[in-house]
Design a protein around this motif. Structure first.
Motif, PDB file in Angstrom:
ATOM      1  N   VAL A   1       1.217  -0.877  -0.615  1.00  0.00           N
ATOM      2  CA  VAL A   1      -0.503  -0.192  -0.459  1.00  0.00           C
ATOM      3  C   VAL A   1       1.009   1.275  -0.041  1.00  0.00           C
ATOM      4  CG1 VAL A   1      -1.588   1.392   1.044  1.00  0.00           C
ATOM      5  CG2 VAL A   1      -1.643  -0.877   1.146  1.00  0.00           C
ATOM      6  N   VAL A   2       0.047   2.570  -0.793  1.00  0.00           N
ATOM      7  CA  VAL A   2       1.245   3.555  -1.248  1.00  0.00           C
ATOM      8  C   VAL A   2       0.279   4.310  -0.422  1.00  0.00           C
ATOM      9  CG1 VAL A   2       2.772   4.904  -2.466  1.00  0.00           C
ATOM     10  CG2 VAL A   2       2.380   2.931  -3.085  1.00  0.00           C
ATOM     11  N   VAL A   3       0.509   4.607   0.571  1.00  0.00           N
ATOM     12  CA  VAL A   3       0.146   6.062   0.990  1.00  0.00           C
ATOM     13  C   VAL A   3       0.295   7.712   0.574  1.00  0.00           C
ATOM     14  CG1 VAL A   3      -0.928   7.402   3.009  1.00  0.00           C
ATOM     15  CG2 VAL A   3      -0.972   5.432   3.147  1.00  0.00           C
ATOM     16  N   ILE A   4      -0.839   8.652   0.396  1.00  0.00           N
ATOM     17  CA  ILE A   4      -0.265   9.610   0.537  1.00  0.00           C
ATOM     18  C   ILE A   4      -0.535  11.183   0.805  1.00  0.00           C
ATOM     19  CG2 ILE A   4      -0.914  12.094  -1.788  1.00  0.00           C
ATOM     20  CD1 ILE A   4       0.550   9.340  -3.086  1.00  0.00           C
ATOM     21  N   ASP A   5       0.663  11.453   1.846  1.00  0.00           N
ATOM     22  CA  ASP A   5       0.177  12.203   2.921  1.00  0.00           C
ATOM     23  C   ASP A   5      -0.543  11.988   4.319  1.00  0.00           C
ATOM     24  OD1 ASP A   5       1.505  14.636   1.562  1.00  0.00           O
ATOM     25  OD2 ASP A   5      -0.229  15.775   1.247  1.00  0.00           O
ATOM     26  N   ALA A   6       0.165  11.914   5.263  1.00  0.00           N
ATOM     27  CA  ALA A   6      -0.629  11.341   6.832  1.00  0.00           C
ATOM     28  C   ALA A   6      -0.904  11.541   7.810  1.00  0.00           C
ATOM     29  CB  ALA A   6       0.921  11.772   7.289  1.00  0.00           C
ATOM     30  N   LEU A   7      -1.996  13.352   7.122  1.00  0.00           N
ATOM     31  CA  LEU A   7      -2.892  13.178   8.085  1.00  0.00           C
ATOM     32  C   LEU A   7      -2.741  14.576   9.122  1.00  0.00           C
ATOM     33  CD1 LEU A   7      -5.493  10.964   8.284  1.00  0.00           C
ATOM     34  CD2 LEU A   7      -5.472  12.451   6.111  1.00  0.00           C
ATOM     35  N   GLY A   8      -3.159  15.650   9.719  1.00  0.00           N
ATOM     36  CA  GLY A   8      -3.520  15.935  10.564  1.00  0.00           C
ATOM     37  C   GLY A   8      -2.474  16.281  11.773  1.00  0.00           C
ATOM     38  N   SER A   9      -2.613  14.175  12.276  1.00  0.00           N
ATOM     39  CA  SER A   9      -2.065  14.526  13.412  1.00  0.00           C
ATOM     40  C   SER A   9      -1.856  12.644  13.891  1.00  0.00           C
ATOM     41  CB  SER A   9      -3.384  14.808  15.020  1.00  0.00           C
ATOM     42  OG  SER A   9      -4.301  13.767  14.502  1.00  0.00           O
ATOM     43  N   PRO A  10      -0.995  11.941  15.037  1.00  0.00           N
ATOM     44  CA  PRO A  10      -1.475  10.716  14.609  1.00  0.00           C
ATOM     45  C   PRO A  10      -2.335   9.711  15.264  1.00  0.00           C
ATOM     46  CG  PRO A  10       0.530  11.494  15.912  1.00  0.00           C
ATOM     47  CD  PRO A  10      -0.825  12.710  15.279  1.00  0.00           C
ATOM     48  N   ALA A  11      -3.651  10.781  16.033  1.00  0.00           N
ATOM     49  CA  ALA A  11      -5.084  10.048  16.109  1.00  0.00           C
ATOM     50  C   ALA A  11      -5.094  10.256  14.591  1.00  0.00           C
ATOM     51  CB  ALA A  11      -5.741  10.973  17.015  1.00  0.00           C
ATOM     52  N   LEU A  12      -5.188  10.735  13.591  1.00  0.00           N
ATOM     53  CA  LEU A  12      -5.924  10.546  12.224  1.00  0.00           C
ATOM     54  C   LEU A  12      -5.205   9.542  11.870  1.00  0.00           C
ATOM     55  CD1 LEU A  12      -6.453  14.588  11.121  1.00  0.00           C
ATOM     56  CD2 LEU A  12      -8.717  12.189  11.259  1.00  0.00           C
ATOM     57  N   ALA A  13      -3.316   9.556  11.489  1.00  0.00           N
ATOM     58  CA  ALA A  13      -2.950   8.772  10.753  1.00  0.00           C
ATOM     59  C   ALA A  13      -3.528   7.335  11.691  1.00  0.00           C
ATOM     60  CB  ALA A  13      -1.499   8.785  11.319  1.00  0.00           C
ATOM     61  N   ARG A  14      -3.917   6.856  12.378  1.00  0.00           N
ATOM     62  CA  ARG A  14      -4.067   5.976  12.517  1.00  0.00           C
ATOM     63  C   ARG A  14      -5.486   5.231  12.318  1.00  0.00           C
ATOM     64  NH1 ARG A  14      -0.889   7.240  17.777  1.00  0.00           N
ATOM     65  NH2 ARG A  14      -2.495   8.318  18.527  1.00  0.00           N
ATOM     66  N   ARG A  15      -6.373   6.470  11.852  1.00  0.00           N
ATOM     67  CA  ARG A  15      -7.708   6.383  11.677  1.00  0.00           C
ATOM     68  C   ARG A  15      -7.399   5.842   9.787  1.00  0.00           C
ATOM     69  NH1 ARG A  15     -12.213  11.193  12.520  1.00  0.00           N
ATOM     70  NH2 ARG A  15     -12.968   9.129  11.198  1.00  0.00           N
ATOM     71  N   LEU A  16      -6.560   6.311   9.746  1.00  0.00           N
ATOM     72  CA  LEU A  16      -6.398   6.017   8.057  1.00  0.00           C
ATOM     73  C   LEU A  16      -5.974   4.841   8.133  1.00  0.00           C
ATOM     74  CD1 LEU A  16      -6.365   6.626   5.453  1.00  0.00           C
ATOM     75  CD2 LEU A  16      -4.320   7.608   5.306  1.00  0.00           C
ATOM     76  N   VAL A  17      -4.362   4.437   8.816  1.00  0.00           N
ATOM     77  CA  VAL A  17      -4.256   2.606   8.694  1.00  0.00           C
ATOM     78  C   VAL A  17      -5.726   1.566   9.215  1.00  0.00           C
ATOM     79  CG1 VAL A  17      -2.814   1.502  10.188  1.00  0.00           C
ATOM     80  CG2 VAL A  17      -2.056   3.469   9.844  1.00  0.00           C
ATOM     81  N   GLN A  18      -6.415   1.723  10.347  1.00  0.00           N
ATOM     82  CA  GLN A  18      -7.996   1.119  10.063  1.00  0.00           C
ATOM     83  C   GLN A  18      -8.681   1.551   8.826  1.00  0.00           C
ATOM     84  OE1 GLN A  18      -9.075   3.199  13.711  1.00  0.00           O
ATOM     85  NE2 GLN A  18      -7.667   2.553  15.394  1.00  0.00           N
ATOM     86  N   LYS A  19      -8.390   1.953   8.093  1.00  0.00           N
ATOM     87  CA  LYS A  19      -9.481   2.705   7.555  1.00  0.00           C
ATOM     88  C   LYS A  19      -8.388   1.578   5.922  1.00  0.00           C
ATOM     89  CE  LYS A  19     -13.153   4.846   8.690  1.00  0.00           C
ATOM     90  NZ  LYS A  19     -14.408   3.517   8.504  1.00  0.00           N
ATOM     91  N   ILE A  20      -7.979   1.295   5.631  1.00  0.00           N
ATOM     92  CA  ILE A  20      -6.889   0.690   4.967  1.00  0.00           C
ATOM     93  C   ILE A  20      -6.660  -0.918   5.389  1.00  0.00           C
ATOM     94  CG2 ILE A  20      -4.769   0.470   4.119  1.00  0.00           C
ATOM     95  CD1 ILE A  20      -4.142   2.965   4.654  1.00  0.00           C
ATOM     96  N   ALA A  21      -6.791  -1.141   6.368  1.00  0.00           N
ATOM     97  CA  ALA A  21      -7.211  -2.734   6.512  1.00  0.00           C
ATOM     98  C   ALA A  21      -8.117  -3.194   6.638  1.00  0.00           C
ATOM     99  CB  ALA A  21      -6.712  -2.739   8.165  1.00  0.00           C
ATOM    100  N   GLU A  22      -9.287  -2.035   6.655  1.00  0.00           N
ATOM    101  CA  GLU A  22     -10.713  -2.596   5.944  1.00  0.00           C
ATOM    102  C   GLU A  22     -10.548  -3.138   4.717  1.00  0.00           C
ATOM    103  OE1 GLU A  22     -13.271   0.344   7.262  1.00  0.00           O
ATOM    104  OE2 GLU A  22     -13.003   0.736  10.082  1.00  0.00           O
ATOM    105  N   ILE A  23      -9.775  -2.620   3.958  1.00  0.00           N
ATOM    106  CA  ILE A  23      -9.467  -2.783   2.297  1.00  0.00           C
ATOM    107  C   ILE A  23      -9.085  -3.889   1.689  1.00  0.00           C
ATOM    108  CG2 ILE A  23      -9.066  -1.645  -0.106  1.00  0.00           C
ATOM    109  CD1 ILE A  23     -10.688   1.261   1.403  1.00  0.00           C
ATOM    110  N   THR A  24      -7.760  -3.598   2.735  1.00  0.00           N
ATOM    111  CA  THR A  24      -7.139  -4.932   2.327  1.00  0.00           C
ATOM    112  C   THR A  24      -6.076  -5.352   3.558  1.00  0.00           C
ATOM    113  OG1 THR A  24      -4.838  -5.030   0.976  1.00  0.00           O
ATOM    114  CG2 THR A  24      -5.303  -2.658   2.135  1.00  0.00           C
ATOM    115  N   PRO A  25      -4.982  -6.481   3.436  1.00  0.00           N
ATOM    116  CA  PRO A  25      -4.667  -6.959   4.031  1.00  0.00           C
ATOM    117  C   PRO A  25      -2.777  -6.350   4.466  1.00  0.00           C
ATOM    118  CG  PRO A  25      -5.221  -8.674   3.235  1.00  0.00           C
ATOM    119  CD  PRO A  25      -5.685  -7.459   2.754  1.00  0.00           C
ATOM    120  N   LYS A  26      -2.772  -5.845   2.824  1.00  0.00           N
ATOM    121  CA  LYS A  26      -0.941  -5.672   2.651  1.00  0.00           C
ATOM    122  C   LYS A  26      -0.870  -4.775   3.212  1.00  0.00           C
ATOM    123  CE  LYS A  26      -2.058  -7.200  -2.399  1.00  0.00           C
ATOM    124  NZ  LYS A  26      -2.532  -6.815  -3.793  1.00  0.00           N
ATOM    125  N   PRO A  27       0.369  -4.879   3.444  1.00  0.00           N
ATOM    126  CA  PRO A  27       1.380  -4.267   4.500  1.00  0.00           C
ATOM    127  C   PRO A  27       1.509  -2.564   3.619  1.00  0.00           C
ATOM    128  CG  PRO A  27       2.711  -5.118   3.292  1.00  0.00           C
ATOM    129  CD  PRO A  27       1.972  -6.081   2.830  1.00  0.00           C
TER     130      PRO A  27
END
Length: 251
Positions: A1-27
């Protein structure tokens, strides 16, 4: 998985990681940073902890190592608490790019276009030709006026002209929803910046005070757009100062 930009807080980034995991198990293997403004980078440490490689344009190092970046983080720890706190840190890239390049990742080609100095000195736009998708960063704000700040608006306009030549069906802006009419939305950005430079440039050249110039300018085309009340006056003032500098040979 390639991510473009990391958002404006660690908390938001963790939510993004969770959303990605709902779509694919790939790293998540890479994070490409369009520019180092706080709202795009304070989540980088989350991806770094996951082992992702961070890629950015090398001109960001000047800002990253500046007092401005350090002071902004201190202020954000207060203003954005508890989402930004004492554990939030500035994270440099693992790979600093010196020019436009292409990355081949898991069989997909990412074209990283150096389009700064525009909104920032280090602007990158990411084109994925196979998907006809463009990640425009803050060169493009969709459905609202941009924040111009201390930008090089002349180069910004030229960079938008470059992006308009790309064959894309969807453009993902730095702010706002993904655009399915990318040429139209990028043209609005270009036209707004051009209008700022034209009106404020004429006033600066003729030594018209900013307040008088702003009051005399017809803003009706852009007034209905969201963020006009909050952004336009400052955008115009910063452009007036820029055009004043350019008229004195500061370029």
């Amino acid at each position: 998985v390639v991510v473009i930009d990391a958002l404006g807080s660690p908390a938001l980034a963790r939510r993004l990681v969770q959303k990605i995991a709902e779509i694919t198990p790939k790293p998540i293997t890479h994070v490409i940073v369009t520019h180092y403004h706080a709202d795009h980078i304070y989540g980088l440490q989350v991806f770094k902890e996951l082992g992702a490689q961070i890629v950015a344009q090398q001109d960001a190092r000047t800002y990253l190592n500046s007092d401005t970046a350090a002071q902004r983080l201190v202020a954000s720890r207060s203003e954005l608490a508890p989402w930004v706190d004492d554990n939030t840190r500035l994270v440099p890239a693992d790979r600093w790019l010196t020019d436009s390049t292409a990355l081949e990742l898991s069989g997909m080609r990412f074209v990283l276009e150096r389009v700064g100095p525009s909104h920032t000195p280090e602007d990158l736009a990411i084109h994925v030709p196979s998907e006809r998708v463009l990640f425009a960063g803050d060169l493009m704000f969709a459905g609202r006026l941009p924040f111009v700040g201390q930008a090089d608006s002349n180069q910004w306009i030229q960079s938008l002209e470059r992006l308009l030549r790309f064959d894309v069906a969807v453009a993902v802006p730095g702010h706002g929803a993904a655009s399915t009419e990318p040429r139209q939305d990028m043209a609005v950005m270009r036209d707004y910046l051009t209008y700022l430079r034209s009106t404020m440039g004429k006033a600066a050249k003729e030594l018209v005070p900013f307040e008088d110039a702003y009051s005399a300018t017809d803003w009706s085309r852009f007034e209905p757009m969201p963020m006009f009340r909050f952004a336009n006056r400052m955008n115009a003032y910063n452009t007036y100062l820029l055009m004043e500098k350019e008229s004195l040979g500061g370029r």
